[in-house]
Design an enzyme around this catalytic site. Structure first.
Site, PDB file in Angstrom:
ATOM      1  N   LYS A   1       0.767  -1.118   0.096  1.00 42.74           N
ATOM      2  CA  LYS A   1      -0.241   0.045   0.024  1.00 42.74           C
ATOM      3  C   LYS A   1       0.863   1.100  -0.141  1.00 42.74           C
ATOM      4  O   LYS A   1       1.674   1.252   1.082  1.00 42.74           O
ATOM      5  CB  LYS A   1      -0.767   0.112   1.165  1.00 42.74           C
TER       6      LYS A   1
ATOM      7  N   LYS B   1      -2.151  -1.598  -3.814  1.00 39.32           N
ATOM      8  CA  LYS B   1      -2.928  -0.462  -3.692  1.00 39.32           C
ATOM      9  C   LYS B   1      -2.108   0.643  -3.862  1.00 39.32           C
ATOM     10  O   LYS B   1      -1.110   0.791  -3.002  1.00 39.32           O
ATOM     11  CB  LYS B   1      -3.699  -0.360  -2.481  1.00 39.32           C
TER      12      LYS B   1
HETATM   13  C1  PBG Z   1      -7.085   3.890   5.213  1.00 35.43           C
HETATM   14  C2  PBG Z   1      -7.744   3.429   3.885  1.00 35.43           C
HETATM   15  C3  PBG Z   1      -7.600   4.235   3.032  1.00 35.43           C
HETATM   16  C4  PBG Z   1      -8.085   3.897   1.694  1.00 35.43           C
HETATM   17  C5  PBG Z   1      -8.614   2.464   2.161  1.00 35.43           C
HETATM   18  N1  PBG Z   1      -8.402   2.243   3.534  1.00 35.43           N
HETATM   19  C6  PBG Z   1      -7.061   5.692   2.808  1.00 35.43           C
HETATM   20  C7  PBG Z   1      -5.711   5.994   3.293  1.00 35.43           C
HETATM   21  O1  PBG Z   1      -4.803   5.053   3.557  1.00 35.43           O
HETATM   22  O2  PBG Z   1      -5.326   7.163   3.651  1.00 35.43           O
HETATM   23  C8  PBG Z   1      -8.211   4.413   0.427  1.00 35.43           C
HETATM   24  C9  PBG Z   1      -9.200   3.866  -0.634  1.00 35.43           C
HETATM   25  C10 PBG Z   1      -9.407   4.625  -1.449  1.00 35.43           C
HETATM   26  O3  PBG Z   1      -8.883   5.598  -1.664  1.00 35.43           O
HETATM   27  O4  PBG Z   1     -10.430   4.410  -2.227  1.00 35.43           O
HETATM   28  N2  PBG Z   1      -6.793   2.835   6.258  1.00 35.43           N
END
Ligand code: PBG
Length: 325
Positions: free
Chosen positions: A197, A250
């Site tokens: 991520k 992601k």
């Molecule tokens: C946070 C989380 C995020 C997303 C999923 N879980 C945002 C972040 O890390 O700030 C983003 C998903 C998206 O942008 O569709 N734990």
């Protein structure tokens, strides 16, 4: 004389279908959904046209519709009132909280629909971070956060969640959560790890939806540097050793090389998250009439499959499943 003519395999629709290497079906799609308190509430997310924050009653209705389209899994995220947020995210393991109630309601109405639940502090944190923030130094405290993540995961598993999705990027969390789940008798509860991520600007609309943007600083001390690919393979090794069942990359579209590299390296099922900013870009350009939104959607989803994804978390899930049907 030209003996090799690749165009011969493209001459008709039927032949193109016959030689097609990949496909997208409703089986591959996971629909992210936002849940809020109240009843009969369906609040649009301004930066994500077509996406809403649903109260539990309407969430259940939406899940029934997705099930009828052949979708097998929904990924739920709670949008909480600020009054419930604190520095340690204590609401995240309240068994009577909004999120466990939402999970139970969906499982009760649609027992065959897989529910994936997000594990991270940000929806519950007054600091808007995925871990506990040291009030003096601003450091995101890794090991102290693990205990809360484990309690959160157990609360969600207890409510009926099928797949725990740690999205927090704390070190060691998959193993820690796995052990906690097993000790509580949840050895069949699946973990889909947000393995690679990245600290990405593509999450903006999601943070609008949950009102969860960091109050100070950024997420670069725990989410990955988008310049790195080898580091993703290191995260894969750790997640495999810690007992992850499914790996995830992601964001999606700008990270297809990472997806392909992980596909080469691991035999675990692989997911990709086609995130909020990617959705917003397609919707915005389509609204202006600058691209064909549906065509770009299907091309993007196919690209994820071609790069090696077995499943795709996407806000397009309903639209794509409708089109496929
Ligand atoms: C946070 C989380 C995020 C997303 C999923 N879980 C945002 C972040 O890390 O700030 C983003 C998903 C998206 O942008 O569709 N734990």
């Amino acid at each position: 004389m030209i003996s090799n003519r690749p165009r011969r395999n493209r001459v008709s629709h039927s032949l193109r279908d016959l030689v097609q290497e990949n496909s997208v079906s409703a089986n591959d799609l996971i629909a992210p959904l936002f849940v809020i308190e109240g009843s009969n509430q369906k609040v649009p997310v301004a930066s994500m046209p077509g996406q809403f924050r649903f109260s539990i009653d309407l969430l259940v209705q939406k899940v029934r519709e997705l099930e009828a389209l052949g979708i097998k899994c929904v990924s739920l995220f709670p949008a909480l009132d600020d009054s419930l947020k604190d520095s340690k995210g204590t609401e995240s393991y309240n068994p009577r909280g909004l999120f466990p109630r939402a999970i139970s309601a969906v499982k009760e109405a649609c027992p065959n629909m897989l529910v994936m639940s997000d594990v991270a502090l940000d929806p519950y944190s007054s600091d808007g971070h995925d871990g506990i923030v040291d009030s003096k130094t601003g450091e995101i405290l890794n090991d102290q956060t693990l205990d809360i993540l484990a309690m959160m995961a157990i609360t969600q598993a207890n409510a009926g969640s099928d797949i725990i999705g740690p999205s927090d990027m704390m070190d060691g969390r998959v193993g820690y959560i796995r052990k906690a789940l097993d000790e509580e008798g949840f050895s069949n509860t699946n973990i889909m790890s947000y393995t690679a991520k990245y600290a990405s600007s593509f999450y903006g609309p999601f943070r609008d939806a949950l009102d969860s943007a960091p109050k100070s600083g950024d997420k670069k001390t725990y989410q990955m540097n988008f310049a790195n690919k080898r580091e993703a393979l290191r995260e894969v090794e750790l997640d495999e050793n810690e007992g992850a069942d499914i790996l995830m990359v992601k964001p999606g579209l700008a990270y297809l090389d990472v997806l392909a590299a992980i596909r080469e390296k691991s035999n675990l099922p692989l997911a990709v998250y086609n995130v909020s900013g990617e959705y917003a870009m397609v919707k915005a350009a389509a609204e202006k009439g600058w691209i064909d939104g549906e065509a770009v959607m299907m091309e993007s989803l196919m690209a994820f499959k071609r790069a090696g994804a077995d499943m795709i978390l996407t806000y397009f899930a309903e639209e794509a499943a409708t089109l496929i049907k």
